[in-house]
Design a protein around this motif. Structure first.
Motif, PDB file in Angstrom:
ATOM      1  N   ALA A  27       0.906  -1.094  -0.324  1.00  0.00           N
ATOM      2  CA  ALA A  27      -0.272   0.057  -0.503  1.00  0.00           C
ATOM      3  C   ALA A  27       0.777   1.481   0.378  1.00  0.00           C
ATOM      4  O   ALA A  27       1.551   1.742   1.367  1.00  0.00           O
ATOM      5  N   GLY A  28       0.204   2.064  -0.800  1.00  0.00           N
ATOM      6  CA  GLY A  28       1.687   3.192  -1.033  1.00  0.00           C
ATOM      7  C   GLY A  28       2.580   2.880  -2.016  1.00  0.00           C
ATOM      8  O   GLY A  28       4.117   4.287  -2.515  1.00  0.00           O
ATOM      9  N   VAL A  29       3.575   1.427  -1.609  1.00  0.00           N
ATOM     10  CA  VAL A  29       4.717   1.740  -2.234  1.00  0.00           C
ATOM     11  C   VAL A  29       4.388   1.184  -3.731  1.00  0.00           C
ATOM     12  O   VAL A  29       4.812   1.829  -4.502  1.00  0.00           O
ATOM     13  N   THR A  30       3.922   0.007  -3.872  1.00  0.00           N
ATOM     14  CA  THR A  30       3.283  -0.306  -5.885  1.00  0.00           C
ATOM     15  C   THR A  30       1.999  -0.183  -5.607  1.00  0.00           C
ATOM     16  O   THR A  30       1.645  -0.219  -7.152  1.00  0.00           O
ATOM     17  N   ILE A  31       1.405   0.468  -5.179  1.00  0.00           N
ATOM     18  CA  ILE A  31       0.023   0.616  -5.180  1.00  0.00           C
ATOM     19  C   ILE A  31      -0.655   1.031  -4.365  1.00  0.00           C
ATOM     20  O   ILE A  31      -0.474   1.835  -3.926  1.00  0.00           O
ATOM     21  N   PRO A  32      -1.875   1.728  -5.972  1.00  0.00           N
ATOM     22  CA  PRO A  32      -2.723   3.595  -4.851  1.00  0.00           C
ATOM     23  C   PRO A  32      -3.267   2.611  -3.691  1.00  0.00           C
ATOM     24  O   PRO A  32      -4.174   1.918  -3.854  1.00  0.00           O
ATOM     25  N   VAL A  33      -3.127   3.511  -2.961  1.00  0.00           N
ATOM     26  CA  VAL A  33      -4.238   3.262  -1.125  1.00  0.00           C
ATOM     27  C   VAL A  33      -5.267   4.642  -1.108  1.00  0.00           C
ATOM     28  O   VAL A  33      -4.173   5.916  -1.286  1.00  0.00           O
ATOM     29  N   THR A  34      -6.304   4.848  -0.730  1.00  0.00           N
ATOM     30  CA  THR A  34      -6.757   5.886  -0.005  1.00  0.00           C
ATOM     31  C   THR A  34      -6.239   6.062   1.576  1.00  0.00           C
ATOM     32  O   THR A  34      -7.296   4.748   1.613  1.00  0.00           O
ATOM     33  N   GLN A  35      -6.357   7.013   2.361  1.00  0.00           N
ATOM     34  CA  GLN A  35      -6.006   6.731   4.045  1.00  0.00           C
ATOM     35  C   GLN A  35      -7.082   7.333   3.971  1.00  0.00           C
ATOM     36  O   GLN A  35      -6.750   8.911   4.034  1.00  0.00           O
ATOM     37  N   SER A  36      -7.972   7.513   5.491  1.00  0.00           N
ATOM     38  CA  SER A  36      -8.682   8.471   5.810  1.00  0.00           C
ATOM     39  C   SER A  36      -7.781   9.075   6.515  1.00  0.00           C
ATOM     40  O   SER A  36      -7.478  10.044   6.326  1.00  0.00           O
TER      41      SER A  36
END
Length: 102
Positions: A27-36
């Motif tokens: 998460a956040g390294v090689t794949i996109p992510v949304t963090q609250s």
């Protein structure tokens, strides 16, 4: 503007067929992510999940065309006949531990 649907870690793992630990590590390294919030829960949108699936897709390998030539088969030498002329090596009795001279 419509609010996008957010998927949590378990739903994303099921949709992408990846483990939860893999999603946490990537998460956040090689794949996109949304963090609250910073350091908070992780969420993924439908577009992000589609990008994860598309990004890690593997193209099928190209198959070589079949040829009409026959395959090579290995030819084994015939086994020797057990008879009077064949000497089978035997272990020397003095080489064994139990029969060593004291």
């Amino acid at each position: 503007m419509a609010i996008p649907a957010l998927y949590d870690i378990e739903e994303t793992a099921r949709l992408t067929r990846r483990s939860k630990s893999w999603l946490y590590h990537q998460a956040g390294v090689t794949i996109p992510v949304t963090q609250s919030t910073p350091g908070g829960r992780l969420f993924w949108t439908e577009e992000q999940i589609t990008e994860i699936i598309r990004g890690f897709a593997v193209a099928p390998k190209a198959r070589a065309p079949r040829t009409s030539t026959p395959r090579r088969t290995s030819v084994l030498a015939p086994a020797p006949e057990l008879g009077a002329g064949l000497q089978i090596p035997r272990a020397r009795p003095e080489a064994r531990r139990k029969r060593r001279p004291a």
